[in-house]
Design a protein around this motif. Sequence first.
Motif, PDB file in Angstrom:
ATOM      1  N   THR A  70       0.856  -1.139  -0.087  1.00  0.00           N
ATOM      2  CA  THR A  70       0.047   0.029  -0.151  1.00  0.00           C
ATOM      3  C   THR A  70       0.840   1.336   0.087  1.00  0.00           C
ATOM      4  N   ALA A  71       0.148   2.368  -0.090  1.00  0.00           N
ATOM      5  CA  ALA A  71       1.023   3.716  -0.227  1.00  0.00           C
ATOM      6  C   ALA A  71       0.940   4.281   1.163  1.00  0.00           C
ATOM      7  N   GLY A  72      -0.270   4.122   1.797  1.00  0.00           N
ATOM      8  CA  GLY A  72      -0.134   4.405   3.131  1.00  0.00           C
ATOM      9  C   GLY A  72       0.190   3.617   4.293  1.00  0.00           C
ATOM     10  N   ILE A  73       0.523   3.971   5.383  1.00  0.00           N
ATOM     11  CA  ILE A  73       0.964   3.079   6.446  1.00  0.00           C
ATOM     12  C   ILE A  73       0.284   3.468   7.706  1.00  0.00           C
ATOM     13  N   ASP A  74      -0.772   4.076   7.610  1.00  0.00           N
ATOM     14  CA  ASP A  74      -1.470   4.354   8.851  1.00  0.00           C
ATOM     15  C   ASP A  74      -1.996   2.898   9.587  1.00  0.00           C
ATOM     16  N   HIS A  75      -2.372   1.923   8.737  1.00  0.00           N
ATOM     17  CA  HIS A  75      -2.768   0.578   9.172  1.00  0.00           C
ATOM     18  C   HIS A  75      -1.753  -0.068  10.172  1.00  0.00           C
ATOM     19  N   MET A  76      -0.599   0.466   9.915  1.00  0.00           N
ATOM     20  CA  MET A  76       0.595  -0.222  10.801  1.00  0.00           C
ATOM     21  C   MET A  76       1.006   0.560  11.889  1.00  0.00           C
ATOM     22  N   ARG A  77       0.373   1.923  12.202  1.00  0.00           N
ATOM     23  CA  ARG A  77       0.949   2.508  13.223  1.00  0.00           C
ATOM     24  C   ARG A  77       0.516   1.621  14.627  1.00  0.00           C
ATOM     25  N   GLY A  78       1.614   1.524  15.417  1.00  0.00           N
ATOM     26  CA  GLY A  78       1.496   0.946  16.867  1.00  0.00           C
ATOM     27  C   GLY A  78       1.527  -0.514  16.601  1.00  0.00           C
ATOM     28  N   GLN A  79       1.759  -1.094  15.400  1.00  0.00           N
ATOM     29  CA  GLN A  79       1.859  -2.535  15.401  1.00  0.00           C
ATOM     30  C   GLN A  79       3.118  -2.990  15.046  1.00  0.00           C
ATOM     31  N   LEU A  80       4.160  -2.455  14.381  1.00  0.00           N
ATOM     32  CA  LEU A  80       5.211  -2.893  13.895  1.00  0.00           C
ATOM     33  C   LEU A  80       6.383  -3.157  15.087  1.00  0.00           C
ATOM     34  N   PRO A  81       6.797  -4.324  15.283  1.00  0.00           N
ATOM     35  CA  PRO A  81       7.596  -4.691  16.279  1.00  0.00           C
ATOM     36  C   PRO A  81       9.062  -3.970  16.158  1.00  0.00           C
ATOM     37  N   ALA A  82       9.531  -3.666  17.573  1.00  0.00           N
ATOM     38  CA  ALA A  82      10.934  -3.003  17.410  1.00  0.00           C
ATOM     39  C   ALA A  82      11.988  -3.710  16.484  1.00  0.00           C
ATOM     40  N   GLY A  83      12.774  -2.899  15.975  1.00  0.00           N
ATOM     41  CA  GLY A  83      13.757  -3.317  15.025  1.00  0.00           C
ATOM     42  C   GLY A  83      13.422  -4.033  13.503  1.00  0.00           C
ATOM     43  N   VAL A  84      12.079  -3.947  13.355  1.00  0.00           N
ATOM     44  CA  VAL A  84      11.697  -4.433  11.967  1.00  0.00           C
ATOM     45  C   VAL A  84      11.595  -3.177  11.069  1.00  0.00           C
ATOM     46  N   ARG A  85      11.958  -3.353   9.849  1.00  0.00           N
ATOM     47  CA  ARG A  85      12.148  -2.270   9.015  1.00  0.00           C
ATOM     48  C   ARG A  85      10.727  -2.350   8.217  1.00  0.00           C
ATOM     49  N   LEU A  86      10.289  -1.241   7.833  1.00  0.00           N
ATOM     50  CA  LEU A  86       9.071  -1.234   6.928  1.00  0.00           C
ATOM     51  C   LEU A  86       9.269  -0.448   5.821  1.00  0.00           C
ATOM     52  N   TYR A  87       8.640  -0.981   4.510  1.00  0.00           N
ATOM     53  CA  TYR A  87       8.730  -0.404   3.243  1.00  0.00           C
ATOM     54  C   TYR A  87       7.354  -0.487   2.917  1.00  0.00           C
ATOM     55  N   ASN A  88       6.911   0.608   2.150  1.00  0.00           N
ATOM     56  CA  ASN A  88       5.646   0.862   1.524  1.00  0.00           C
ATOM     57  C   ASN A  88       5.783   0.838  -0.017  1.00  0.00           C
ATOM     58  N   ALA A  89       4.732   0.776  -0.764  1.00  0.00           N
ATOM     59  CA  ALA A  89       4.735   0.627  -2.275  1.00  0.00           C
ATOM     60  C   ALA A  89       4.099   1.547  -3.040  1.00  0.00           C
ATOM     61  N   HIS A  90       4.685   3.065  -2.678  1.00  0.00           N
ATOM     62  CA  HIS A  90       4.157   3.856  -3.192  1.00  0.00           C
ATOM     63  C   HIS A  90       4.089   4.156  -4.637  1.00  0.00           C
ATOM     64  N   ARG A  91       5.208   3.434  -5.351  1.00  0.00           N
ATOM     65  CA  ARG A  91       5.331   3.322  -6.631  1.00  0.00           C
ATOM     66  C   ARG A  91       4.161   2.565  -7.367  1.00  0.00           C
ATOM     67  N   LEU A  92       3.770   1.737  -6.577  1.00  0.00           N
ATOM     68  CA  LEU A  92       2.868   0.554  -7.297  1.00  0.00           C
ATOM     69  C   LEU A  92       1.354   1.254  -7.250  1.00  0.00           C
ATOM     70  N   HIS A  93       1.323   2.406  -6.860  1.00  0.00           N
ATOM     71  CA  HIS A  93      -0.125   3.292  -6.800  1.00  0.00           C
ATOM     72  C   HIS A  93      -0.140   4.551  -7.283  1.00  0.00           C
ATOM     73  N   ASP A  94       0.960   5.217  -7.170  1.00  0.00           N
ATOM     74  CA  ASP A  94       1.249   6.696  -7.512  1.00  0.00           C
ATOM     75  C   ASP A  94       0.447   7.044  -8.777  1.00  0.00           C
ATOM     76  N   ARG A  95       0.482   6.398 -10.128  1.00  0.00           N
ATOM     77  CA  ARG A  95       0.246   6.592 -11.351  1.00  0.00           C
ATOM     78  C   ARG A  95      -1.287   6.743 -11.083  1.00  0.00           C
ATOM     79  N   ALA A  96      -1.562   5.409 -10.740  1.00  0.00           N
ATOM     80  CA  ALA A  96      -3.217   5.353 -10.893  1.00  0.00           C
ATOM     81  C   ALA A  96      -3.927   6.130  -9.959  1.00  0.00           C
ATOM     82  N   VAL A  97      -3.488   6.643  -8.802  1.00  0.00           N
ATOM     83  CA  VAL A  97      -4.129   7.533  -7.815  1.00  0.00           C
ATOM     84  C   VAL A  97      -4.316   8.790  -8.583  1.00  0.00           C
ATOM     85  N   ALA A  98      -3.002   9.307  -9.225  1.00  0.00           N
ATOM     86  CA  ALA A  98      -2.792  10.406  -9.969  1.00  0.00           C
ATOM     87  C   ALA A  98      -3.968  10.743 -11.068  1.00  0.00           C
TER      88      ALA A  98
END
Length: 307
Positions: A70-98
């Motif tokens: 997903t492009a947004g990460i609000d569903h991950m707030r308060g969820q990600l364990p310490a030390g785990v890196r998070l990547y989103n996929a804005h490039r997957l969605h940018d063009r379609a949303v625009a």
Amino acid sequence: MRVLVPDLPAFHALAQPGDTHLPGTELAFYSNKAGVPAGEAGGAVLWLANAATRDALLAVPGLKWVLTLTAGIDHMRGQLPAGVRLYNAHRLHDRAVAVHVVAGMLAACRGFHRFRDAQARGEWLSKPIPQSGLHTLDGQKVVLWGYGHIGRQVEAMLQPFGAKIHGLTSRTEPDLVDYRLAEADWVVLLLPSTEKTRGVLNAGRLATLKPGVWISNQGRGDLIVTDDLLAALDSGQVGGAVLDVTDPEPLPPGHRLWKRENVIVTPHIASTTTDLQERGAVYARSVILDLLQGREPEGEVGLSDAY
């Protein structure tokens, strides 16, 4: 490296011999129905998971990174364990949303929503509806509130139509934010949902906008106080709205937004394309390959990232 991925055909194809194969990777498949496979995993591709499945994925031992498609990460707030890196996929969605943003603006400018309603009634409107205000975007002042990857693409797409575009970010001075919003013919919301942005378009803010302004929201539904928007639509302070996200969401039957002739509602599908599953699998493969080969993938985000 063992990686948990969605149980979807396009992801199964990554495990088969061929051009898309991921050497050195064991793919394990999860679903909301079957759950998450037991055992350790170094990474997880998070997509279409309900809350219980997401919690189970994030509790997997050995987890080092998560890619949310997903492009947004609000569903991950308060969820990600310490030390785990998070990547989103804005490039997957940018063009379609625009494209969705610009399509909605053009449709509204040309009154397509009103003519579609007339079509459903079998009515030929021989004269344009006066209040529809048929016009082009030439000279229109458009504020992109949330000027990131999507905002820049929207700007590029709007420029040939003669619109005057201004982007606002979290670093924009408050006085300039107020000035730009007050002169806007269109306010396009591309913000994430955070403590600072929820309810950012409320009665007080709406009252400061130019009478007749149009609102377009492809960010999150809770950026707008829905009752305040309805009141502004009633008074004419807001000329209309293009909403791909709403609060509540999904918008329930009988809600007052449904029958507003100057409101265009789409069901949170701005980023959807017919090939989204295939593109998602290709994108996930590129990130996994980067990690396997010691390269840093694009799209690492922190949970405090705003806009």
